[in-house]
Design a protein around this motif. Structure first.
Motif, PDB file in Angstrom:
ATOM      1  N   TYR A   1     -10.956  18.614  10.698  1.00 37.50           N
ATOM      2  CA  TYR A   1     -12.206  18.406  11.445  1.00 37.50           C
ATOM      3  C   TYR A   1     -12.576  16.930  11.431  1.00 37.50           C
ATOM      4  CZ  TYR A   1     -16.559  20.133  13.422  1.00 37.50           C
ATOM      5  OH  TYR A   1     -17.582  20.419  14.271  1.00 37.50           O
ATOM      6  N   LYS A   2     -13.110  16.430  12.529  1.00 38.30           N
ATOM      7  CA  LYS A   2     -13.465  15.010  12.614  1.00 38.30           C
ATOM      8  C   LYS A   2     -14.838  14.765  12.011  1.00 38.30           C
ATOM      9  CE  LYS A   2     -10.849  12.841  16.268  1.00 38.30           C
ATOM     10  NZ  LYS A   2     -10.370  11.645  15.595  1.00 38.30           N
ATOM     11  N   VAL A   3     -14.904  13.791  11.122  1.00 42.11           N
ATOM     12  CA  VAL A   3     -16.148  13.475  10.429  1.00 42.11           C
ATOM     13  C   VAL A   3     -16.698  12.154  10.978  1.00 42.11           C
ATOM     14  CG1 VAL A   3     -17.186  12.990   8.176  1.00 42.11           C
ATOM     15  CG2 VAL A   3     -15.306  14.654   8.356  1.00 42.11           C
ATOM     16  N   LYS A   4     -17.966  12.148  11.355  1.00 47.33           N
ATOM     17  CA  LYS A   4     -18.583  10.948  11.952  1.00 47.33           C
ATOM     18  C   LYS A   4     -19.105  10.008  10.862  1.00 47.33           C
ATOM     19  CE  LYS A   4     -20.458   8.825  15.599  1.00 47.33           C
ATOM     20  NZ  LYS A   4     -19.594   8.103  16.547  1.00 47.33           N
ATOM     21  N   LEU A   5     -18.907   8.710  11.085  1.00 48.17           N
ATOM     22  CA  LEU A   5     -19.420   7.709  10.146  1.00 48.17           C
ATOM     23  C   LEU A   5     -20.798   7.240  10.586  1.00 48.17           C
ATOM     24  CD1 LEU A   5     -16.156   5.625   9.719  1.00 48.17           C
ATOM     25  CD2 LEU A   5     -17.224   7.062   7.983  1.00 48.17           C
ATOM     26  N   VAL A   6     -21.690   7.095   9.629  1.00 47.76           N
ATOM     27  CA  VAL A   6     -23.052   6.615   9.886  1.00 47.76           C
ATOM     28  C   VAL A   6     -23.229   5.316   9.103  1.00 47.76           C
ATOM     29  CG1 VAL A   6     -25.507   7.113   9.434  1.00 47.76           C
ATOM     30  CG2 VAL A   6     -23.986   8.937  10.238  1.00 47.76           C
ATOM     31  N   GLU A   7     -23.679   4.264   9.800  1.00 52.01           N
ATOM     32  CA  GLU A   7     -23.822   2.983   9.103  1.00 52.01           C
ATOM     33  C   GLU A   7     -25.087   2.983   8.236  1.00 52.01           C
ATOM     34  OE1 GLU A   7     -22.890  -0.393  11.490  1.00 52.01           O
ATOM     35  OE2 GLU A   7     -22.430  -1.494   9.650  1.00 52.01           O
ATOM     36  N   GLY A   8     -24.907   2.735   6.957  1.00 51.27           N
ATOM     37  CA  GLY A   8     -26.027   2.723   6.017  1.00 51.27           C
ATOM     38  C   GLY A   8     -26.338   1.312   5.564  1.00 51.27           C
ATOM     39  N   ASP A   9     -26.616   1.147   4.272  1.00 51.30           N
ATOM     40  CA  ASP A   9     -26.900  -0.202   3.794  1.00 51.30           C
ATOM     41  C   ASP A   9     -26.181  -0.483   2.477  1.00 51.30           C
ATOM     42  OD1 ASP A   9     -28.778   0.327   1.457  1.00 51.30           O
ATOM     43  OD2 ASP A   9     -29.755   1.424   3.074  1.00 51.30           O
ATOM     44  N   TYR A  10     -26.040  -1.781   2.200  1.00 52.08           N
ATOM     45  CA  TYR A  10     -25.252  -2.214   1.039  1.00 52.08           C
ATOM     46  C   TYR A  10     -25.955  -1.953  -0.301  1.00 52.08           C
ATOM     47  CZ  TYR A  10     -22.102  -4.374   4.382  1.00 52.08           C
ATOM     48  OH  TYR A  10     -21.201  -4.564   5.396  1.00 52.08           O
ATOM     49  N   GLU A  11     -27.225  -1.588  -0.246  1.00 53.31           N
ATOM     50  CA  GLU A  11     -27.935  -1.327  -1.515  1.00 53.31           C
ATOM     51  C   GLU A  11     -27.612   0.042  -2.112  1.00 53.31           C
ATOM     52  OE1 GLU A  11     -32.146  -1.988  -1.869  1.00 53.31           O
ATOM     53  OE2 GLU A  11     -31.977  -3.873  -0.806  1.00 53.31           O
ATOM     54  N   ASN A  12     -27.031   0.912  -1.299  1.00 56.56           N
ATOM     55  CA  ASN A  12     -26.774   2.285  -1.768  1.00 56.56           C
ATOM     56  C   ASN A  12     -25.540   2.315  -2.671  1.00 56.56           C
ATOM     57  OD1 ASN A  12     -26.877   5.087  -1.978  1.00 56.56           O
ATOM     58  ND2 ASN A  12     -25.857   5.425  -0.011  1.00 56.56           N
ATOM     59  N   ILE A  13     -25.586   1.528  -3.734  1.00 53.20           N
ATOM     60  CA  ILE A  13     -24.407   1.391  -4.600  1.00 53.20           C
ATOM     61  C   ILE A  13     -24.252   2.599  -5.520  1.00 53.20           C
ATOM     62  CG2 ILE A  13     -24.434  -1.141  -4.626  1.00 53.20           C
ATOM     63  CD1 ILE A  13     -25.675  -0.879  -7.522  1.00 53.20           C
ATOM     64  N   LYS A  14     -23.023   2.811  -5.972  1.00 51.88           N
ATOM     65  CA  LYS A  14     -22.782   3.795  -7.026  1.00 51.88           C
ATOM     66  C   LYS A  14     -22.682   3.024  -8.325  1.00 51.88           C
ATOM     67  CE  LYS A  14     -18.922   6.265  -7.027  1.00 51.88           C
ATOM     68  NZ  LYS A  14     -18.147   5.869  -8.216  1.00 51.88           N
ATOM     69  N   VAL A  15     -23.536   3.359  -9.258  1.00 49.50           N
ATOM     70  CA  VAL A  15     -23.479   2.690 -10.564  1.00 49.50           C
ATOM     71  C   VAL A  15     -22.216   3.194 -11.262  1.00 49.50           C
ATOM     72  CG1 VAL A  15     -24.668   2.326 -12.743  1.00 49.50           C
ATOM     73  CG2 VAL A  15     -25.993   2.510 -10.629  1.00 49.50           C
ATOM     74  N   THR A  16     -21.242   2.321 -11.406  1.00 52.33           N
ATOM     75  CA  THR A  16     -19.929   2.738 -11.899  1.00 52.33           C
ATOM     76  C   THR A  16     -19.509   1.986 -13.172  1.00 52.33           C
ATOM     77  OG1 THR A  16     -19.274   3.198  -9.607  1.00 52.33           O
ATOM     78  CG2 THR A  16     -17.506   3.113 -11.224  1.00 52.33           C
ATOM     79  N   THR A  17     -19.671   0.664 -13.168  1.00 59.82           N
ATOM     80  CA  THR A  17     -19.264  -0.141 -14.331  1.00 59.82           C
ATOM     81  C   THR A  17     -20.486  -0.937 -14.830  1.00 59.82           C
ATOM     82  OG1 THR A  17     -18.601  -1.964 -12.892  1.00 59.82           O
ATOM     83  CG2 THR A  17     -16.881  -0.395 -13.486  1.00 59.82           C
ATOM     84  N   PRO A  18     -20.409  -1.519 -16.039  1.00 58.90           N
ATOM     85  CA  PRO A  18     -21.592  -2.202 -16.586  1.00 58.90           C
ATOM     86  C   PRO A  18     -22.207  -3.247 -15.649  1.00 58.90           C
ATOM     87  CG  PRO A  18     -19.979  -1.899 -18.315  1.00 58.90           C
ATOM     88  CD  PRO A  18     -19.321  -1.427 -17.050  1.00 58.90           C
ATOM     89  N   SER A  19     -21.417  -3.955 -14.862  1.00 61.17           N
ATOM     90  CA  SER A  19     -22.021  -4.979 -14.005  1.00 61.17           C
ATOM     91  C   SER A  19     -22.901  -4.361 -12.910  1.00 61.17           C
ATOM     92  CB  SER A  19     -20.954  -5.891 -13.394  1.00 61.17           C
ATOM     93  OG  SER A  19     -20.114  -5.131 -12.578  1.00 61.17           O
ATOM     94  N   ASP A  20     -22.637  -3.090 -12.559  1.00 58.53           N
ATOM     95  CA  ASP A  20     -23.497  -2.423 -11.566  1.00 58.53           C
ATOM     96  C   ASP A  20     -24.911  -2.213 -12.102  1.00 58.53           C
ATOM     97  OD1 ASP A  20     -21.429  -2.174  -9.664  1.00 58.53           O
ATOM     98  OD2 ASP A  20     -20.677  -0.389 -10.680  1.00 58.53           O
ATOM     99  N   LEU A  21     -25.034  -2.123 -13.432  1.00 55.74           N
ATOM    100  CA  LEU A  21     -26.382  -1.966 -14.018  1.00 55.74           C
ATOM    101  C   LEU A  21     -27.217  -3.216 -13.794  1.00 55.74           C
ATOM    102  CD1 LEU A  21     -25.543  -0.265 -17.434  1.00 55.74           C
ATOM    103  CD2 LEU A  21     -26.749   0.763 -15.490  1.00 55.74           C
TER     104      LEU A  21
END
Ligand code: CTP
Ligand code: MG
Length: 237
Positions: free
Chosen positions: A202-222
């Protein structure tokens, strides 16, 4: 007027290995509240979302109930359930609790900065295309490497997206895709769009969001997340 029923699944059953902290990263506090609180609060306040299913570790269910859901009156949270080994197991368990609804928003509890405008944009898009995910165009040039780490392809940067969550689907579609995944199996599943793409073609549509929606993954993301929060708080004053 919105008449559809929309459910948000918020995933918080990961162990946060890359963060290397004592508690799973979603419970690390930013401005005296756990990271997980921020996305739950956003869905609680959203005009689009009707109910929330929170997926967490078995030993964290009580903590979430007392110290997040009840403490901050997040009454849209209807279920707090135990997750599974991999992210897709956690999603699947949440899907099992849903009988019927129109659209399902699947979100990483480690992304505290999801905005209402993006939730609304996703809602409009899923109504049209049945499957959509939010993302941003890559800022860096991306190279595809061969097995010996030589560059083999440099794709056009305009076509390369970094994918975030929420990932949003028509209820029947995502349930069908996950059912097939669990029956047939598949390796390296890292997001929900992939399940719909590979299982149902099935084709999935991309929606442009913003760069602030980060995933906190490594210590520098904190450090980055704290800076975003500080900026938000200063705007409120
Ligand atoms: N997640 C989940 N169940 C799992 C694995 C992940 O609910 N079995 C959730 C995480 O809690 C997180 C989101 O899925 O909110 C995205 O996953 P990721 O950033 O990879 O988190 P972790 O798996 O916790 O981190 P790591 O991969 O570093 O161990
Ligand atoms: Mg992970």
């Amino acid at each position: 007027m919105k008449k559809d029923k929309c459910i948000a699944i918020v995933l918080a059953a990961g162990k946060g290995k890359r963060m290397e902290s004592d508690v799973p990263k979603q419970y690390i506090e930013l401005d005296r509240k756990p990271i997980l609180y921020y996305s739950l609060k956003q869905f609680q306040q959203s005009d689009i979302i009707d109910e929330i299913i929170l997926v967490t570790g078995k030993d964290e269910i009580e903590y979430c109930k007392d110290n997040i859901v009840e403490k901050y009156s997040l009454h849209k949270v209807k279920h707090i359930i135990e997750g599974g080994e991999e992210r897709y197991h956690s999603v699947n368990r949440a899907l099992q609790t849903i009988d019927e609804c129109d659209y399902i928003f699947i979100h990483d509890g480690a992304r505290p900065f999801i905005k209402e405008v993006v939730i609304k944009k996703l809602y409009q898009t899923v109504k049209e295309y049945q499957a959509c995910v939010v993302g941003v165009k890559t800022k860096d040039t991306v190279k595809i490497a061969d097995e010996e780490s030589f560059i083999s392809v440099t794709p056009n940067r305009n076509r390369i997206w970094n994918i975030q969550t929420p990932q949003v689907f028509e209820c029947k579609l995502i349930k069908k895709a996950y059912k097939k995944l669990l029956n047939t199996g598949c390796e390296n599943i890292t997001d929900d769009a992939m399940v719909v793409e590979t299982m149902l073609n099935y084709k999935v549509k991309l929606v442009e969001g913003d760069y602030e929606n980060i995933k906190v993954t490594t210590p520098s993301d904190l450090v980055i997340a704290s800076a975003f929060l500080e900026e938000k708080n200063s705007k409120k004053k």
